[in-house]
Design a protein around this motif. Sequence first.
Motif, PDB file in Angstrom:
ATOM      1  N   HIS A  37      -8.113   6.523 -15.245  1.00  0.00           N
ATOM      2  CA  HIS A  37      -9.064   6.545 -14.140  1.00  0.00           C
ATOM      3  C   HIS A  37      -8.670   7.559 -13.059  1.00  0.00           C
ATOM      4  CE1 HIS A  37     -10.369   2.775 -15.998  1.00  0.00           C
ATOM      5  NE2 HIS A  37     -11.525   3.053 -15.424  1.00  0.00           N
ATOM      6  N   GLY A  38      -7.746   8.444 -13.372  1.00  0.00           N
ATOM      7  CA  GLY A  38      -7.372   9.507 -12.447  1.00  0.00           C
ATOM      8  C   GLY A  38      -6.431   9.089 -11.342  1.00  0.00           C
ATOM      9  N   LEU A  39      -5.791   7.936 -11.481  1.00  0.00           N
ATOM     10  CA  LEU A  39      -4.862   7.439 -10.464  1.00  0.00           C
ATOM     11  C   LEU A  39      -3.428   7.671 -10.944  1.00  0.00           C
ATOM     12  CD1 LEU A  39      -6.875   4.181  -9.765  1.00  0.00           C
ATOM     13  CD2 LEU A  39      -6.795   6.223  -8.315  1.00  0.00           C
ATOM     14  N   VAL A  40      -3.132   8.924 -11.238  1.00  0.00           N
ATOM     15  CA  VAL A  40      -1.855   9.307 -11.839  1.00  0.00           C
ATOM     16  C   VAL A  40      -0.688   9.036 -10.899  1.00  0.00           C
ATOM     17  CG1 VAL A  40      -0.541  11.239 -12.800  1.00  0.00           C
ATOM     18  CG2 VAL A  40      -2.984  11.004 -13.314  1.00  0.00           C
ATOM     19  N   LYS A  41      -0.813   9.436  -9.649  1.00  0.00           N
ATOM     20  CA  LYS A  41       0.292   9.233  -8.701  1.00  0.00           C
ATOM     21  C   LYS A  41       0.558   7.745  -8.488  1.00  0.00           C
ATOM     22  CE  LYS A  41       0.200  13.619  -6.383  1.00  0.00           C
ATOM     23  NZ  LYS A  41       1.515  14.172  -6.538  1.00  0.00           N
ATOM     24  N   ALA A  42      -0.479   6.934  -8.454  1.00  0.00           N
ATOM     25  CA  ALA A  42      -0.288   5.485  -8.318  1.00  0.00           C
ATOM     26  C   ALA A  42       0.461   4.943  -9.528  1.00  0.00           C
ATOM     27  CB  ALA A  42      -1.631   4.781  -8.160  1.00  0.00           C
ATOM     28  N   SER A  43       0.126   5.434 -10.706  1.00  0.00           N
ATOM     29  CA  SER A  43       0.820   5.008 -11.919  1.00  0.00           C
ATOM     30  C   SER A  43       2.299   5.385 -11.849  1.00  0.00           C
ATOM     31  CB  SER A  43       0.162   5.657 -13.143  1.00  0.00           C
ATOM     32  OG  SER A  43       0.874   5.365 -14.316  1.00  0.00           O
ATOM     33  N   GLN A  44       2.586   6.577 -11.392  1.00  0.00           N
ATOM     34  CA  GLN A  44       3.975   7.033 -11.280  1.00  0.00           C
ATOM     35  C   GLN A  44       4.741   6.217 -10.241  1.00  0.00           C
ATOM     36  OE1 GLN A  44       3.165  11.130 -10.363  1.00  0.00           O
ATOM     37  NE2 GLN A  44       3.194  11.751 -12.521  1.00  0.00           N
ATOM     38  N   ASP A  72      -5.220   9.796  -5.901  1.00  0.00           N
ATOM     39  CA  ASP A  72      -4.283  10.915  -5.847  1.00  0.00           C
ATOM     40  C   ASP A  72      -4.516  11.755  -4.595  1.00  0.00           C
ATOM     41  OD1 ASP A  72      -3.206  10.021  -8.205  1.00  0.00           O
ATOM     42  OD2 ASP A  72      -3.653  11.836  -9.355  1.00  0.00           O
ATOM     43  N   ASP A  73      -5.778  11.919  -4.189  1.00  0.00           N
ATOM     44  CA  ASP A  73      -6.059  12.658  -2.952  1.00  0.00           C
ATOM     45  C   ASP A  73      -5.405  11.984  -1.750  1.00  0.00           C
ATOM     46  OD1 ASP A  73      -7.531  14.621  -4.226  1.00  0.00           O
ATOM     47  OD2 ASP A  73      -9.474  13.704  -3.777  1.00  0.00           O
ATOM     48  N   ALA A  74      -5.428  10.663  -1.720  1.00  0.00           N
ATOM     49  CA  ALA A  74      -4.792   9.936  -0.611  1.00  0.00           C
ATOM     50  C   ALA A  74      -3.288  10.166  -0.611  1.00  0.00           C
ATOM     51  CB  ALA A  74      -5.105   8.443  -0.714  1.00  0.00           C
ATOM     52  N   PHE A  75      -2.667  10.116  -1.793  1.00  0.00           N
ATOM     53  CA  PHE A  75      -1.227  10.356  -1.880  1.00  0.00           C
ATOM     54  C   PHE A  75      -0.863  11.797  -1.555  1.00  0.00           C
ATOM     55  CE2 PHE A  75      -1.031   6.582  -4.836  1.00  0.00           C
ATOM     56  CZ  PHE A  75      -0.208   5.817  -4.033  1.00  0.00           C
ATOM     57  N   ASN A  76      -1.786  12.737  -1.768  1.00  0.00           N
ATOM     58  CA  ASN A  76      -1.504  14.157  -1.533  1.00  0.00           C
ATOM     59  C   ASN A  76      -1.669  14.588  -0.086  1.00  0.00           C
ATOM     60  OD1 ASN A  76      -0.791  14.773  -4.176  1.00  0.00           O
ATOM     61  ND2 ASN A  76      -2.910  15.163  -4.772  1.00  0.00           N
ATOM     62  N   LYS A 127     -11.523   2.772   2.724  1.00  0.00           N
ATOM     63  CA  LYS A 127     -12.843   2.799   2.094  1.00  0.00           C
ATOM     64  C   LYS A 127     -12.648   2.845   0.585  1.00  0.00           C
ATOM     65  CE  LYS A 127     -15.341   5.004   5.794  1.00  0.00           C
ATOM     66  NZ  LYS A 127     -14.559   5.670   6.769  1.00  0.00           N
ATOM     67  N   ILE A 128     -13.536   2.195  -0.114  1.00  0.00           N
ATOM     68  CA  ILE A 128     -13.493   2.242  -1.578  1.00  0.00           C
ATOM     69  C   ILE A 128     -13.806   3.666  -2.004  1.00  0.00           C
ATOM     70  CG2 ILE A 128     -14.572   1.401  -3.690  1.00  0.00           C
ATOM     71  CD1 ILE A 128     -14.947  -1.288  -2.239  1.00  0.00           C
ATOM     72  N   ALA A 129     -12.975   4.201  -2.900  1.00  0.00           N
ATOM     73  CA  ALA A 129     -13.070   5.612  -3.282  1.00  0.00           C
ATOM     74  C   ALA A 129     -13.460   5.799  -4.747  1.00  0.00           C
ATOM     75  CB  ALA A 129     -11.740   6.303  -3.003  1.00  0.00           C
ATOM     76  N   ILE A 143      -8.839   3.201  -3.387  1.00  0.00           N
ATOM     77  CA  ILE A 143      -9.120   3.361  -1.958  1.00  0.00           C
ATOM     78  C   ILE A 143      -8.750   4.773  -1.509  1.00  0.00           C
ATOM     79  CG2 ILE A 143      -8.985   0.911  -1.372  1.00  0.00           C
ATOM     80  CD1 ILE A 143      -6.107   1.400  -0.378  1.00  0.00           C
ATOM     81  N   ASP A 144      -9.261   5.158  -0.359  1.00  0.00           N
ATOM     82  CA  ASP A 144      -9.171   6.544   0.097  1.00  0.00           C
ATOM     83  C   ASP A 144      -7.946   6.867   0.942  1.00  0.00           C
ATOM     84  OD1 ASP A 144      -9.867   5.114   2.380  1.00  0.00           O
ATOM     85  OD2 ASP A 144     -11.384   6.575   3.029  1.00  0.00           O
ATOM     86  N   ARG A 145      -7.011   5.927   1.082  1.00  0.00           N
ATOM     87  CA  ARG A 145      -5.831   6.190   1.901  1.00  0.00           C
ATOM     88  C   ARG A 145      -4.702   5.235   1.538  1.00  0.00           C
ATOM     89  NH1 ARG A 145      -9.210   6.020   6.769  1.00  0.00           N
ATOM     90  NH2 ARG A 145     -10.488   6.779   5.118  1.00  0.00           N
ATOM     91  N   VAL A 146      -3.521   5.603   1.967  1.00  0.00           N
ATOM     92  CA  VAL A 146      -2.359   4.724   1.828  1.00  0.00           C
ATOM     93  C   VAL A 146      -2.275   3.916   3.115  1.00  0.00           C
ATOM     94  CG1 VAL A 146       0.143   4.620   1.514  1.00  0.00           C
ATOM     95  CG2 VAL A 146      -1.170   6.460   0.427  1.00  0.00           C
ATOM     96  N   LEU A 147      -2.067   2.618   2.977  1.00  0.00           N
ATOM     97  CA  LEU A 147      -1.961   1.742   4.148  1.00  0.00           C
ATOM     98  C   LEU A 147      -0.497   1.525   4.475  1.00  0.00           C
ATOM     99  CD1 LEU A 147      -4.606  -0.831   2.973  1.00  0.00           C
ATOM    100  CD2 LEU A 147      -4.932   1.041   4.593  1.00  0.00           C
ATOM    101  N   TRP A 148      -0.148   1.721   5.727  1.00  0.00           N
ATOM    102  CA  TRP A 148       1.244   1.582   6.172  1.00  0.00           C
ATOM    103  C   TRP A 148       1.317   0.568   7.289  1.00  0.00           C
ATOM    104  CZ3 TRP A 148       4.373   4.532   3.246  1.00  0.00           C
ATOM    105  CH2 TRP A 148       3.845   5.690   2.684  1.00  0.00           C
ATOM    106  N   ARG A 149       2.355  -0.199   7.299  1.00  0.00           N
ATOM    107  CA  ARG A 149       2.684  -1.058   8.435  1.00  0.00           C
ATOM    108  C   ARG A 149       3.661  -0.306   9.306  1.00  0.00           C
ATOM    109  NH1 ARG A 149       3.669  -7.402   7.718  1.00  0.00           N
ATOM    110  NH2 ARG A 149       2.371  -7.575   5.913  1.00  0.00           N
ATOM    111  N   ASN A 150       3.664  -0.612  10.584  1.00  0.00           N
ATOM    112  CA  ASN A 150       4.710  -0.064  11.441  1.00  0.00           C
ATOM    113  C   ASN A 150       6.053  -0.588  10.968  1.00  0.00           C
ATOM    114  OD1 ASN A 150       3.016   1.401  13.046  1.00  0.00           O
ATOM    115  ND2 ASN A 150       2.878  -0.154  14.638  1.00  0.00           N
ATOM    116  N   ALA A 151       7.043   0.253  10.997  1.00  0.00           N
ATOM    117  CA  ALA A 151       8.366  -0.124  10.505  1.00  0.00           C
ATOM    118  C   ALA A 151       8.972  -1.274  11.292  1.00  0.00           C
ATOM    119  CB  ALA A 151       9.308   1.082  10.565  1.00  0.00           C
TER     120      ALA A 151
END
Length: 168
Positions: A37-44, A72-76, A127-129, A143-151
Amino acid sequence: SPEPGMVKAARDAGRSYRTSVVIAGRLYELFNALRAHGLVKASQLLALAIFAGNLRRRITIRSGATLFVPTDDAFNQPAASARLDELVVPGRESALIDLMRDHVIPVGDSTVTARGLPVEHLAAAAKIAGPSFRVGDFTIVPIDRVLWRNADSNDADLGSEDIRVDRV
């Protein structure tokens, strides 16, 4: 004739081995589906978390889950890429696992992620991507982005200002 304790130990070892083989097969299916499904970076990243961070033992999902998977666009995106580079070094396994857990919603408790992040923050921040799809007991939602919590925040009851989102 073997002693009863030895028989039980052998049976338990066999069950453990079988469980490991079944889980490995399911993970292989998940890796392949993400790639298809083109989510290569997520798989890695998932493979790295399982290998380096022992994800399999740190997130227990018995009856399925929804996985919010950045594209992958979100990870890039530069900010996401730089932050991920910081997480994939030895000694940062726990932070990598925390990131993964913030993208998992176990079946049965649809109000918080596997790490305790309220789901409404996911809905508001990402957003759903692409189309959702199923892999075994998992529903995958790109989804269209990586979600981060404050450290500095580990609270389950976070306000939206505590969520840092890398925008596409």
